[in-house]
Design an enzyme around this catalytic site. Structure first.
Site, short mmCIF file in Angstrom:
data_model
loop_
_atom_site.label_atom_id
_atom_site.label_comp_id
_atom_site.label_asym_id
_atom_site.label_seq_id
_atom_site.Cartn_x
_atom_site.Cartn_y
_atom_site.Cartn_z
N CYS A 1 -1.13 23.33 -87.27
CA CYS A 1 -1.11 24.78 -87.51
C CYS A 1 -1.42 25.07 -88.98
CB CYS A 1 0.26 25.34 -87.11
SG CYS A 1 0.28 27.13 -87.00
N SER B 1 -9.24 6.33 -109.18
CA SER B 1 -9.55 5.80 -107.86
C SER B 1 -10.85 6.40 -107.35
CB SER B 1 -8.40 6.13 -106.90
OG SER B 1 -8.55 5.46 -105.68
N ARG C 1 -6.34 13.16 -96.40
CA ARG C 1 -7.19 13.10 -97.59
C ARG C 1 -8.09 14.32 -97.75
NH1 ARG C 1 -10.79 9.91 -98.45
NH2 ARG C 1 -10.49 9.81 -100.72
N ARG D 1 -8.45 0.19 -101.91
CA ARG D 1 -9.39 0.90 -101.05
C ARG D 1 -10.65 0.05 -100.78
NH1 ARG D 1 -10.20 6.57 -101.39
NH2 ARG D 1 -9.12 6.48 -103.39
N TYR E 1 -5.49 4.87 -97.45
CA TYR E 1 -4.85 6.15 -97.74
C TYR E 1 -4.88 7.12 -96.56
CZ TYR E 1 -5.09 4.29 -102.42
OH TYR E 1 -4.95 3.48 -103.51
N GLU F 1 -6.91 -4.88 -109.50
CA GLU F 1 -6.10 -4.43 -108.37
C GLU F 1 -6.90 -3.58 -107.38
OE1 GLU F 1 -2.05 -4.04 -111.13
OE2 GLU F 1 -3.16 -2.26 -110.50
N PRO F 2 -7.88 -4.15 -106.68
CA PRO F 2 -8.59 -3.38 -105.65
C PRO F 2 -7.71 -3.15 -104.43
CG PRO F 2 -9.27 -5.67 -105.59
CD PRO F 2 -8.36 -5.53 -106.78
N TYR G 1 -7.58 16.25 -101.18
CA TYR G 1 -8.58 16.04 -102.22
C TYR G 1 -9.92 16.69 -101.93
CZ TYR G 1 -5.50 11.90 -102.63
OH TYR G 1 -4.44 11.05 -102.71
#
Length: 475
Positions: A389, A236, A358, A317, A419, A314-315, A362
């Site tokens: 926190c 991805s 995200r 994003r 996402y 399969e797009p 990542y």
């Protein structure tokens, strides 16, 4: 000679001439600023949206989703037609799925890909035809498979030998046939974060190429299973086509071998096409992706003397990501002097890793802009952080924002359509925000925001008292 700030600024981040500018690639096409400097999305001021629906708020530009969905369909249709085959485009629902978005993409001629029973039910409830749904997942339960077979899901992408046997038992029991693809691991190492790469050998998805031929042989033995072809997804947020070309070449070797035992009508090469999150990101144009990937498959088939199969992609994003903009209200700002002698401004907003995980997951990079007005003063190196926190609760790791940014200002983070809502959570008992669609000066809620009352309603202890763990009943 390096300044203190140079030691903490990544190489790709440059000081903008104007800290209010909107880099075209990371915003919906409708994004502009009005005469007062406020951000406008699809003809609606960001301040109006925030006043109406509150913050945090995820705004989805309907035209952006539709335009990108249509562009993918047309580009792959054209590329496939030029090479004498056909193409199907599935919207990867894992990026962000709700009933409204499912209807938009179907309206634009796409199919829908799901990967859990929950996503399947959303697609079905939205009116998506079962036959146009693809069902992924490395651990589909028996119940999920039974449901998929019962409603007539068009394609199940099988991921393990155990799943093949589960489907064999289900189809025998209900006396029906189910179309399946076999997911394979091509071994191509996509240039992306390790958690986003899905075709290297040491991970949970699919069959290694040496094992896939036996899996297909077993499927061909089962009366209730129809082998429709191979599936491979390399990862991805990938730029360029080199990885897709190499993966297709490796999978076509298996495809050619399988033709000796019967037809292999379809090849699904997945998705993973990257988008721009910062001004330096340079995503590959949709037409280039389609043209070069399909041409690579056609060349590979010609070299092996085999017919070109029907193709699928399969797009996810790349369709919904840039359509999303998240609005936050600034709560506090804090200038922190670092050991290097540099200063970084911390801008705390009223959301965080509960609505955008995200960055924490990542190390993803995002952009941000002041949305309620035009800022003044020199651009200030800033880090946008959430209210949770966790020191890792970072929304935008590195950005230059106007020096006069202050509590009460509205901040916008673009490219949050994919996402973000899909990974949202209730950490620290923070309710998930509403999601609003905008188009032609109109706005409407497509996913209702949660309230504290919603969170409390799930706490059984508030209704039944203390749980007796020995008896398993409320005292």
């Amino acid at each position: 000679m390096l300044s203190p700030a140079d030691s903490i600024v990544p190489e790709w981040l440059v000081v903008p001439d104007d800290a209010n500018d909107l880099a075209v690639a990371v915003w919906p096409a409708s994004a502009t600023r009005d005469a007062d400097g406020a951000l406008v999305l699809a003809g609606i001021r960001a301040t109006t949206l925030a006043q109406t629906y509150g913050t945090p708020l995820l705004v989805i530009d309907e035209d952006e989703v539709r335009t990108r969905a249509r562009a993918f369909r047309l580009a792959f249709d054209a590329a496939a037609g030029d090479n004498g085959t056909t193409a199907q485009v599935y919207y990867a629902g894992k990026a962000f799925l709700c009933a409204t978005v499912a209807r938009w993409v179907v309206d634009e001629g796409l199919r829908v890909d799901v990967c859990t029973g929950g996503e399947l039910e959303v697609a079905l409830a939205a009116g998506v035809a079962p036959g146009s749904i693809g069902f992924h997942g490395n651990n589909k339960s028996v119940a999920e498979l039974e449901r998929a077979v019962a409603v007539g899901v068009g394609t199940i992408i099988v991921d393990s030998a155990i799943e093949i046997e589960r489907l064999a038992a289900i189809t025998a029991r209900v006396d029906t046939a189910q179309r399946v693809l076999v997911r394979v691991i091509s071994g191509v190492h996509a240039e992306t974060h390790d958690f986003l790469a899905t075709a290297h050998e040491d991970q949970k998805f699919g069959f290694p190429l040496p094992e896939a031929e036996a899996a297909v042989a077993r499927i061909r033995e089962i009366p209730g299973l129809e082998f429709a072809g191979l599936h491979c997804h390399i990862g991805s947020q990938i730029f360029g086509v080199a990885g897709f070309r190499e993966s297709a070449s490796r999978v076509l070797e298996l495809h050619a071998a399988l033709l000796e035992g019967g037809p292999v009508p379809q090849l699904n090469l997945g998705g993973g096409f990257g988008i721009a999150y910062t001004r330096v990101d340079d995503p590959t144009p949709i037409e280039t992706l389609a043209g070069e990937i399909v041409a690579a498959v056609a060349e590979g088939c010609a070299a092996r003397g085999i017919p070109l199969p029907a193709l699928s992609f399969e797009p996810g994003r790349a369709i919904v990501g840039t359509a999303g903009v998240t609005l936050y209200e600034v709560g506090t700002t804090k200038d922190v002097e670092l050991d290097s002698g540099a200063t970084r401004r911390y801008v705390s907003v009223d959301g965080g890793m509960s609505d955008n995980a995200r960055t924490a997951l990542y190390g993803a990079q995002f952009s941000a802009r002041l949305a309620s007005r035009a800022g003044i003063g020199a651009p200030q190196l800033s880090r946008v952080v959430g209210k949770h926190c966790e020191s890792g609760d970072i929304v935008v790791d590195h950005e230059y924002l106007p020096a006069d940014l202050a509590p009460g200002d509205l901040l916008a983070v673009p490219s949050t359509g994919a996402y973000c809502a899909a990974l949202s959570n209730n950490y620290n008992h923070v309710p998930r925000p509403p999601i609003v669609a905008v188009r032609d000066g109109r706005a409407g809620v497509i996913v209702r925001g949660e309230t504290v009352a919603d969170l409390l309603s799930r706490d059984a202890g508030l209704e039944t008292g203390t749980m007796n763990h020995d008896e398993g009943v409320a005292e």
